[in-house]
Design an enzyme around this catalytic site. Sequence first.
Site, short mmCIF file in Angstrom:
data_model
loop_
_atom_site.label_atom_id
_atom_site.label_comp_id
_atom_site.label_asym_id
_atom_site.label_seq_id
_atom_site.Cartn_x
_atom_site.Cartn_y
_atom_site.Cartn_z
CD GLU A 89 -2.75 1.38 0.19
OE1 GLU A 89 -3.31 0.41 -0.34
OE2 GLU A 89 -2.87 2.55 -0.22
CB THR A 101 -6.25 0.58 -3.58
OG1 THR A 101 -5.34 1.07 -2.62
CG2 THR A 101 -6.23 -0.93 -3.53
CG HIS A 134 -4.34 4.06 3.18
ND1 HIS A 134 -4.95 5.27 3.44
CD2 HIS A 134 -4.87 3.63 2.01
CE1 HIS A 134 -5.80 5.55 2.47
NE2 HIS A 134 -5.77 4.57 1.59
CG ASP A 175 -1.40 1.00 -3.78
OD1 ASP A 175 -0.45 1.63 -3.29
OD2 ASP A 175 -2.55 0.99 -3.28
CG HIS A 176 -1.85 4.54 -4.86
ND1 HIS A 176 -1.68 5.25 -3.69
CD2 HIS A 176 -2.75 3.56 -4.57
CE1 HIS A 176 -2.47 4.76 -2.76
NE2 HIS A 176 -3.12 3.72 -3.25
C1 GP9 Z 1 -9.14 0.07 1.03
C2 GP9 Z 1 -7.74 0.16 0.61
C3 GP9 Z 1 -7.28 1.57 0.40
O1 GP9 Z 1 -9.68 -1.19 1.06
O2 GP9 Z 1 -7.47 -0.70 -0.42
O3 GP9 Z 1 -7.61 2.09 -0.80
P1 GP9 Z 1 -6.98 3.46 -1.35
O4 GP9 Z 1 -7.47 4.56 -0.45
O5 GP9 Z 1 -5.50 3.35 -1.31
O6 GP9 Z 1 -7.50 3.57 -2.72
MN MN Z 2 -3.84 2.18 -2.04
#
Ligand code: GP9
Ligand code: MN
Length: 667
Positions: free
Chosen positions: A253, A299, A415, A474-475
Site C-alpha cells: 500500500e 488502490t 496508508h 500501488d500508487h
Molecule cells: C481500502 C484500501 C485503500 O480497502 O485498499 O484504498 P486506497 O485509499 O489506497 O485507494
Molecule cells: Mn492504495
Amino acid sequence: MKKIFTSKISFFFVAVILLWIKSYFIYVTEFRLDIKGGVQEFLLFFNPLSSALIFLGLALFAKGKRAGIWIILIDTIMSILLYANVVYYRFNNDYITLPTMTQTDNFGSLGGSIVSLANWTDLLFAVDIIILIALFIWSKKYWSTKRMHFRTPLLVLIAGAIAFSVNLSMAEADRPELLKRTFDRNYIVKYLGIYNFALYDAVQNVKTSSQRVLADSSDIAEVENYTKNKYAEPNDELFGVAEGKNIIKIHLESFQSFLIDFELHGEEVTPFINSLVHDQEKNYTYFDNFFHQTEQGKTADAEFLLANSIYGLPQGSAFVTRGNNTYQAFSAILNQELNYNSSVFHGDYKSFWNRDEIYKQFGIDTYFDASYYDMNEENVINYGLKDKPFFEESMPLLESLDEPFYAHLQTLTHHHPYLIDEEEATIAPAETGDKSVDRYFQTARYLDEALEQFITDLKESGLYEDSVIMIYGDHYGISQNHNRAMKELLGEEITPFKNAQLQRVPFIIKVPGVEGQGTNHNYGGLIDVMPTMLHLMGINAQDYIQFGTDLFSDDHNQVVPFRNGDVITPEFSVVSDTYYDTVTGEEIEPTEEMKEIVEGAHHELELSDKLLNGDLLRFYQPTEAWEPVDPSNYKYGKEENEQLEQEYEEPFDDVLYLEDKEENSER
Ligand code: GP9
Ligand code: MN
C-alpha cells in the site's frame, strides 16, 4: 391551537420528523457504518432531513386533501426502500444498487431466506406510517380543499436544498471528492443517507448504461487492431517458465520507490525490501523505472490495471462505475487456460471499492475480506486490519487453498495518514513537521517487517520455493501537497518534473528456478504486468485485449502514459504539456517524433476508455474455448459463504472449482 395540529402543513412536518427519526434509528441499529468523529456523527443524524423535506415536500403541490395521500404514498415508498435495504444488508452487508436488482442471483440467493431475515419487530418500522394514516383520517376534515399557495411548498423545497448543501459541503470537507471518487457505498450512506444514495446510484447507472447501449460489436475492432499491433513477442527463455507454479502477489500500500535504500536518521527505512532488491542469491528482479499510472481510484485503479491491462478511468473508479462490465481478467484466464484457483486477501470490508461486485466479473473464486479476520480493536488501525495480523492470519487460509493458486494479498497499514501505535513503531518519525510525511517512514518500516515475517512464514510452510512471488507498490503515498517536507527529505526542489519521476513504484518478481536479473532498468508500469505474467505462465497474451506489453520482451514498449495525460519515456518526459529530458530534467523543445509518441499514448488512453465505457469486451471472443465469466457463480463474505456451504453441503469454492475443472477437461 387545534388548528396547529390539524393543518396540512403540520401533518407534513409530523411526517418529516417521523421519517427523519425512523431513518436515523435504522442507520444506527441496522447498518454498520463505522462512524468516526463528531462530523460523521452529526451528518448521520442530519442527513435524512433534506431527503424528507424535498421528497415529502413535493406532495405539498397537490391539491387539498390529495396532498395528504401523496405524503403517505411517498413516505411509504421511501420506507419500503429503506426496509428493503435493511433486509438486503442483513444478508449481504451491503446496500441495494440498480445492477444488483437486475442480477437476479443477488435476490435469488436471498430467496427462501428472506423470511428468516425479517423479524416480527420490523413491524415497528411501519408504526410511523400507521400514525400518519390515523392522523390523516382524523385531521383531513379540517383541511382546506384548495391548493396551497405555491410559495409554501417552494419554501419547503428551498429549505431542503439548503439542508442538502450544508450536508454535502460538510461531507466533502470530511471526505474530499466523495461523489467524484466513488469510494464506497458505506461512505455515501453514512454521509448523505440511504435515499440520496439510491438517487446517486440511479444517476450513475443511467449514465453508464446509456454509453453502453450506444456501443456495438464493431467498436471492438479498432481496439483489437491497436492492441494486437502493439503486442510484444515473449522472451523465448522466459515463456512458460512459471506454468503450474503458485502465484503469490503482494500489494504494498502507498509504497513509492524512493523508499528503497532511503535512509532516515542513518538507518535504512525498509531493510527487508532492500535486501530483495539487492538479492545476493539472485532470485529477484527489481524494476526501478516502473510507474503506477493510477488516478482517483487509487488502490482500485492499481488492481484494475494489474487484473486487466486496461487503464482505469480519468475520473472516479472503474471498479465502481464499470463494476458490472464483462472482463477477461488475469484470474479468469488462469482458471480457464490452466485450471488455477484465485483468491484475494484484504483486511477491509468487501464492499470497499465495490470489490464484492467486480471480483465476480474477474472470476475471483474467494475473497477473504475483513469477515475472515479477527478485526478486534487491537488489530485494527486506520482503514482496517494491521499488516502483521493480516499476514499472520492469511497464512492458514493460504495453506488451505487448492493448488495451483493465484493469491493476491493486499496490505493496508501504510496508508494515508500513516497511523501507527507508538509501541509498534521501530524507527523514529522524520522531522519535517509535516505529520503524515513524518509518519510515512514509520508505517513503511512496519510494512517492511510484516512482509519479512510473511516471507519467513512462507518459507517455513514450504510454499515459498515453488511459488512466483510478485511484489508491487500501488500508487503514491505522498502527494504534491507535501512538497515542502519532501524537499527537506530528498534535498531537492519537488518540481513538476521531479514529482512525475516520484510516481515510480517498485515491481519485484521471483520466478522459481529462474535466475533473477538484479535491477532491470526498462521503463514500464502497472499496465505491463498482466502480459508479462501471461507470458511467464506460457499463455499467449496476444489472444487477449491488453494495452501493456511484456516487461521482459525485447520489443517491450517503454512509453509510460500516466492517467492524467503526462507521458514518461526513457528519453523524454511530458508533464503538464512541458517536455523535459528524462535523464537531466532540463526543459526541451519537442521533436515531431516525440509529439507523435505522446499523441499515440493519448490515443491509447482514449481507446481504453472507449473499451470500458462501451463494455466492449462483451463482444470479444479471445480464444475458441473461452467461456464468458458468469458472475452469479461467485459469492463473497464469510457468513454468506458458510450459508452457501450449508446449502451445497460442501465447501462452495470446491464446488465451483470442480465444476470449472470438469468444464475445462471437456474442452
Ligand atoms: C481500502 C484500501 C485503500 O480497502 O485498499 O484504498 P486506497 O485509499 O489506497 O485507494
Ligand atoms: Mn492504495
